[in-house]
Design an enzyme around this catalytic site. Structure first.
Site, PDB file in Angstrom:
ATOM      1  N   LYS A  71       7.112   3.286 -13.523  1.00 28.77           N
ATOM      2  CA  LYS A  71       8.268   3.941 -14.132  1.00 28.77           C
ATOM      3  C   LYS A  71       8.060   5.302 -14.469  1.00 28.77           C
ATOM      4  O   LYS A  71       9.020   6.045 -14.442  1.00 28.77           O
ATOM      5  CB  LYS A  71       8.698   2.995 -15.305  1.00 28.77           C
ATOM      6  CG  LYS A  71       9.487   1.747 -15.205  1.00 28.77           C
ATOM      7  CD  LYS A  71       9.907   1.143 -16.366  1.00 28.77           C
ATOM      8  CE  LYS A  71      11.108   0.049 -16.298  1.00 28.77           C
ATOM      9  NZ  LYS A  71      11.710  -0.417 -17.488  1.00 28.77           N
ATOM     10  N   PRO A 117       0.004  10.792  10.506  1.00 27.52           N
ATOM     11  CA  PRO A 117       1.083  10.024  11.098  1.00 27.52           C
ATOM     12  C   PRO A 117       1.637   9.032  10.186  1.00 27.52           C
ATOM     13  O   PRO A 117       0.779   8.309   9.367  1.00 27.52           O
ATOM     14  CB  PRO A 117       0.334   9.395  12.368  1.00 27.52           C
ATOM     15  CG  PRO A 117      -0.958  10.489  12.802  1.00 27.52           C
ATOM     16  CD  PRO A 117      -1.089  10.809  11.452  1.00 27.52           C
ATOM     17  N   ARG A 176     -10.385  15.326  13.340  1.00 31.47           N
ATOM     18  CA  ARG A 176     -10.911  15.711  11.855  1.00 31.47           C
ATOM     19  C   ARG A 176     -11.782  14.284  11.312  1.00 31.47           C
ATOM     20  O   ARG A 176     -12.336  14.363  10.231  1.00 31.47           O
ATOM     21  CB  ARG A 176      -9.749  15.897  10.838  1.00 31.47           C
ATOM     22  CG  ARG A 176      -8.896  17.248  11.173  1.00 31.47           C
ATOM     23  CD  ARG A 176      -8.171  17.614   9.996  1.00 31.47           C
ATOM     24  NE  ARG A 176      -8.552  17.943   8.806  1.00 31.47           N
ATOM     25  CZ  ARG A 176      -8.185  18.447   7.762  1.00 31.47           C
ATOM     26  NH1 ARG A 176      -6.721  18.242   7.827  1.00 31.47           N
ATOM     27  NH2 ARG A 176      -8.680  18.679   6.557  1.00 31.47           N
ATOM     28  N   HIS A 232     -13.247  15.864  21.075  1.00 30.28           N
ATOM     29  CA  HIS A 232     -13.502  15.168  19.992  1.00 30.28           C
ATOM     30  C   HIS A 232     -13.344  13.751  20.171  1.00 30.28           C
ATOM     31  O   HIS A 232     -12.675  12.898  19.358  1.00 30.28           O
ATOM     32  CB  HIS A 232     -12.982  15.412  18.728  1.00 30.28           C
ATOM     33  CG  HIS A 232     -13.181  16.823  18.174  1.00 30.28           C
ATOM     34  ND1 HIS A 232     -12.700  18.034  18.735  1.00 30.28           N
ATOM     35  CD2 HIS A 232     -13.974  17.126  17.238  1.00 30.28           C
ATOM     36  CE1 HIS A 232     -13.010  19.186  17.962  1.00 30.28           C
ATOM     37  NE2 HIS A 232     -14.093  18.542  17.234  1.00 30.28           N
ATOM     38  N   ARG A 237       0.263  15.894  -2.529  1.00 28.94           N
ATOM     39  CA  ARG A 237       0.949  16.536  -1.280  1.00 28.94           C
ATOM     40  C   ARG A 237       1.898  17.734  -1.567  1.00 28.94           C
ATOM     41  O   ARG A 237       2.649  17.627  -2.797  1.00 28.94           O
ATOM     42  CB  ARG A 237       1.713  15.527  -0.603  1.00 28.94           C
ATOM     43  CG  ARG A 237       0.914  14.190  -0.194  1.00 28.94           C
ATOM     44  CD  ARG A 237      -0.305  14.406   0.698  1.00 28.94           C
ATOM     45  NE  ARG A 237       0.312  15.038   1.830  1.00 28.94           N
ATOM     46  CZ  ARG A 237       0.296  14.323   3.132  1.00 28.94           C
ATOM     47  NH1 ARG A 237       0.439  12.968   2.983  1.00 28.94           N
ATOM     48  NH2 ARG A 237       0.463  14.878   4.041  1.00 28.94           N
TER      49      ARG A 237
END
Length: 290
Positions: free
Chosen positions: A173, A2, A130, A111, A280
């Site tokens: 940078k 999220p 998880r 869970h 990612r």
């Protein structure tokens, strides 16, 4: 995981339902206890589970708010204010129910890791499939220094100049621009989904070095981040995988995403490409993004 809009949606749904109520009892799962015995600190951080349960009993929930990707609960006990901080991790979800069986999705029902019994008879339940979510009970933010390093909220007036100043630092940078805008010390709350969308909207390649993006383009990118975050807040966030608002409600922004997870560019019909940036998967159009 999220991002800012999803967390904002949870806060907006939680706050009117629990503010002003008192936590009468807290029960953590056997999994939380076992992890602490093994030195892993699942869910509850920097405090023994039994101590957390004892400290949270009798707390009155004064205010629920969001800061970046965190949920801040201002709580109070014996006129002493505390800050209860929650990060949803990848699959954390909150439910307000009378009984556990009111949680309809089995994967969340199976869970449950924290049950807060409220003075009104309801149960405030935190489920995390998880188990990457976090709960911390603090007297002040100083007790968890990473909270002090968060960038301003992206909608604050000072946020743009803060972003531009950070981009000029040597440490940023030479990093890919996507990695930089996903850094919570540069822009608060922008993760993989909305970074992907913002970069596509302004036609910037996610791997372009930050130092090679002009100031004009950086401003355009920052404004695109703001717009996509606001749009997602209005749509209730993006339900990707296991994200849920409270009580299992889903968002609608996933239907408006133009590049995240797409195989074909909606602008030029080219096949999209992907690469890994900051751990990612980054999807982009090789023709539209330079």
């Amino acid at each position: 995981m999220p991002e800012l809009p999803e967390v904002e949606g949870v806060v907006r749904a939680l706050s009117p339902k629990i503010e002003g109520k008192t936590i009468e009892n807290v029960v953590l799962s056997k999994t939380v206890y076992a992890s602490h015995q093994q030195g892993k600190q699942c869910i509850v951080k920097n405090m023994e589970p039994s101590d957390f349960e004892n400290e949270m009993r009798g707390m009155t929930i004064k205010k629920v708010k969001r800061r970046a990707k965190y949920i801040f609960f201002d709580v109070e006990k014996n006129e002493q204010p505390y800050l209860f901080v929650n990060h949803l991790g990848m699959t954390g979800a909150w439910f307000i129910v009378g009984q556990e069986n009111e949680i309809l999705e089995e994967k969340f029902r199976n869970h449950i890791h924290a049950k807060f019994s409220l003075s009104t008879g309801e149960k405030l339940i935190f489920s995390d499939i998880r188990r990457f979510g976090e709960m911390r009970l603090l007297k002040t933010m100083d007790e968890h220094p990473p909270l002090l390093l968060m960038a301003p909220e992206p909608f604050e007036e000072r946020a743009l100049n803060y972003f531009l100043e950070k981009c000029e630092l040597t440490k940023y940078k030479n990093k890919p621009i996507k990695e930089v805008i996903m850094d919570g010390q540069v822009i608060s709350g922008c993760g993989n989904i909305y970074a992907t969308e913002a970069l596509f909207r302004v036609g910037i390649h996610p791997a372009r070095k930050t130092g090679r993006v002009s100031k004009k383009r950086k401003i355009e990118l920052f404004e695109a981040v703001q717009k996509v975050l606001l749009e997602s807040i209005e749509m209730g966030g993006s339900t990707i995988s296991d994200y849920r608002n409270i009580n299992g409600e889903v968002g609608g922004m996933q239907h408006r995403l133009k590049m995240y997870g797409k195989k074909v560019c909606p602008n030029c019909s080219s096949k999209t490409k992907s690469m890994t940036i900051a751990g990612r998967t980054s999807v982009y159009c090789p023709k539209c993004q330079h």
